[in-house]
Scaffold this active site. Structure first.
Site, short mmCIF file in Angstrom:
data_model
loop_
_atom_site.label_atom_id
_atom_site.label_comp_id
_atom_site.label_asym_id
_atom_site.label_seq_id
_atom_site.Cartn_x
_atom_site.Cartn_y
_atom_site.Cartn_z
N MET A 1 37.14 9.71 47.33
CA MET A 1 36.64 10.74 48.23
C MET A 1 35.57 10.13 49.15
O MET A 1 34.62 9.51 48.67
CB MET A 1 36.05 11.91 47.46
CG MET A 1 37.08 12.74 46.70
SD MET A 1 38.31 13.49 47.78
CE MET A 1 37.29 14.56 48.81
N SER B 1 46.21 16.71 55.85
CA SER B 1 45.69 17.68 54.89
C SER B 1 46.03 19.08 55.36
O SER B 1 45.52 19.56 56.38
CB SER B 1 44.17 17.52 54.75
OG SER B 1 43.66 18.54 53.92
N GLY C 1 42.71 15.62 58.08
CA GLY C 1 42.91 17.04 58.35
C GLY C 1 42.56 17.43 59.76
O GLY C 1 43.42 17.54 60.63
N SER C 2 41.28 17.61 60.01
CA SER C 2 40.82 18.08 61.32
C SER C 2 41.24 17.16 62.46
O SER C 2 41.61 17.63 63.54
CB SER C 2 39.29 18.21 61.31
OG SER C 2 38.86 19.06 60.26
N ASP D 1 40.06 10.20 51.49
CA ASP D 1 40.13 11.59 51.96
C ASP D 1 38.73 12.05 52.38
O ASP D 1 37.81 12.03 51.58
CB ASP D 1 40.66 12.47 50.83
CG ASP D 1 40.78 13.93 51.23
OD1 ASP D 1 40.55 14.26 52.40
OD2 ASP D 1 41.11 14.75 50.34
N GLY D 2 38.62 12.45 53.66
CA GLY D 2 37.38 13.01 54.14
C GLY D 2 36.85 12.32 55.38
O GLY D 2 36.44 11.17 55.32
N GLY D 3 36.91 13.01 56.50
CA GLY D 3 36.34 12.46 57.73
C GLY D 3 37.16 11.35 58.35
O GLY D 3 36.63 10.59 59.19
N HIS E 1 46.04 17.45 45.28
CA HIS E 1 44.72 16.99 44.87
C HIS E 1 44.02 18.14 44.15
O HIS E 1 43.67 19.14 44.77
CB HIS E 1 43.93 16.52 46.10
CG HIS E 1 42.52 16.13 45.80
ND1 HIS E 1 41.56 16.08 46.79
CD2 HIS E 1 41.89 15.77 44.65
CE1 HIS E 1 40.41 15.71 46.25
NE2 HIS E 1 40.59 15.52 44.95
N GLY F 1 36.66 21.06 54.26
CA GLY F 1 37.19 20.17 55.29
C GLY F 1 36.18 20.01 56.41
O GLY F 1 35.18 20.71 56.50
N MET G 1 41.78 24.04 44.84
CA MET G 1 40.39 24.21 44.41
C MET G 1 40.24 25.48 43.60
O MET G 1 40.92 26.47 43.85
CB MET G 1 39.46 24.26 45.63
CG MET G 1 39.65 23.13 46.61
SD MET G 1 38.50 23.28 48.00
CE MET G 1 39.19 22.09 49.15
N MET H 1 41.05 19.78 42.64
CA MET H 1 39.59 19.86 42.54
C MET H 1 39.27 21.06 41.67
O MET H 1 38.83 22.11 42.14
CB MET H 1 38.97 19.98 43.93
CG MET H 1 39.05 18.69 44.73
SD MET H 1 38.67 18.88 46.48
CE MET H 1 40.28 19.37 47.11
N GLY I 1 35.49 19.83 48.47
CA GLY I 1 35.30 21.26 48.55
C GLY I 1 35.48 21.88 49.91
O GLY I 1 35.86 23.04 50.02
N HIS J 1 49.38 16.58 52.18
CA HIS J 1 48.28 16.63 51.21
C HIS J 1 47.89 18.08 50.96
O HIS J 1 47.52 18.81 51.90
CB HIS J 1 47.09 15.84 51.76
CG HIS J 1 45.99 15.65 50.75
ND1 HIS J 1 46.07 14.73 49.74
CD2 HIS J 1 44.78 16.27 50.62
CE1 HIS J 1 44.95 14.77 49.02
NE2 HIS J 1 44.17 15.72 49.52
N ASP K 1 45.35 20.56 48.98
CA ASP K 1 44.07 20.68 48.26
C ASP K 1 44.06 21.94 47.42
O ASP K 1 44.15 23.06 47.94
CB ASP K 1 42.91 20.70 49.24
CG ASP K 1 42.65 19.34 49.85
OD1 ASP K 1 42.55 18.37 49.08
OD2 ASP K 1 42.56 19.23 51.09
#
Length: 299
Positions: free
Chosen positions: A216, A10, A272-273, A250-252, A115, A223, A39, A117, A221, A35, A37
């Protein structure tokens, strides 16, 4: 399963001041996709209530009607004689748009997995198509009434359509957007067409189907959020019904959570992170890929 593992770092977690070099670094580390994002953020307006007050209230009524026509959510806050009007878009954060995608495209041939949002994804189809986006994933929550037109326009611009859903949205809401399937009764010699349900794992193309579902695993919204394992039930349900579908999460996602996602059936992993914050990003990408491929091998 017949679906390849795809690892998509991400870029929201990258150094935006060096986006092109960060993108190339991820590709050199083994990333399949990038990826992106997109928004839409909040829009804040304020006005001073002055006499005659009736004129100000008429303005509020006009804004209310416009918000309904434009499908915008909004909130009015009154502080003494000041009215603050907060238009609520899909997420509070504001990130990149078509100009950044266009600039990045000049430096890479990578698959740009966008993506959206945003409240009105239709508004973004043409700009992102011109900018060079590869994939266009919109949210089902804002497209219940026009997803057919949306998917058709995405494809007409040469992009791959996908649909996403928030953690609180039932998985059944995306079924109408997926491929039609065929139920064959060999004993009776008849063929019946159903939309949204897979029987005997035989799929045929339906009317403007999306080609990927993004589940998700955090609230969209921001990261760096904590992975929500309860969302894996949706992934399992999708994989059972659609064995050849690209299912993205996506997420965590990272070394501590990838096995849960992979075993549930996800094959497209957004991270991402855990990738950008790692001392060795290539090692993390390799680990994510290996987890997905091991599950597929065993199945």
């Amino acid at each position: 399963m017949g679906v390849a593992a795809k690892i998509a770092p991400s870029m929201l977690s990258s150094d935006f001041a060096n986006l092109a070099s960060e993108a190339q670094r991820m590709l050199d580390c083994g990333a399949d996709w990038l990826h992106m994002d997109i928004m839409d953020g909040y829009n804040l307006n304020s006005c001073l209530l002055q006499k005659p007050f009736i004129l100000n209230y008429c303005k509020l009524v006009i804004l209310f009607v416009l918000s309904l026509l434009l499908k915008l959510s909004w909130m009015v806050l009154l502080f003494e004689n000041v009215v603050v009007i907060l238009f609520l878009h899909f997420v509070p954060n504001l990130t990149i748009g078509a100009p950044v995608i266009e600039s990045l495209r000049k430096h890479t041939k990578a698959y740009l997995d966008c993506h959206l949002m945003v409240t009105n994804p239709l508004d973004y189809v043409e700009p992102l198509g011109k900018a060079g986006a590869s994939g266009f994933t919109f949210h089902v929550e804002v497209s219940r009434d026009n997803w057919g037109e949306l998917v058709q326009r995405i494809k007409s611009k040469g992009m791959r359509p996908g649909v996403s859903l928030k953690p609180g949205t039932p998985i059944e809401e995306v079924y109408p957007l997926l491929a039609r399937v065929m139920l064959s009764n060999r004993n009776m010699g008849i063929v019946v067409m159903y939309k949204a349900y897979v029987v005997h794992n035989l799929q045929v193309e339906g009317e403007n189907p999306v080609e990927m579902v993004l589940v998700m695993t955090v609230e969209p919204g921001f990261g760096g959020q904590k992975f929500m394992p309860e969302t894996m039930d949706k992934v399992r349900a999708l994989r059972k019904k659609y064995p050849s579908l690209d299912i993205e999460v996506d997420g965590g996602l990272g070394p501590s959570t990838i096995d849960m996602a992979a075993s549930a059936g996800a094959n497209c992993i957004v991270a991402g992170s855990s990738v950008f914050g790692a001392p060795d990003s290539a090692q993390v990408i390799s680990l994510l890929r290996k987890s997905v491929e091991e599950v597929q091998k065993n199945n």
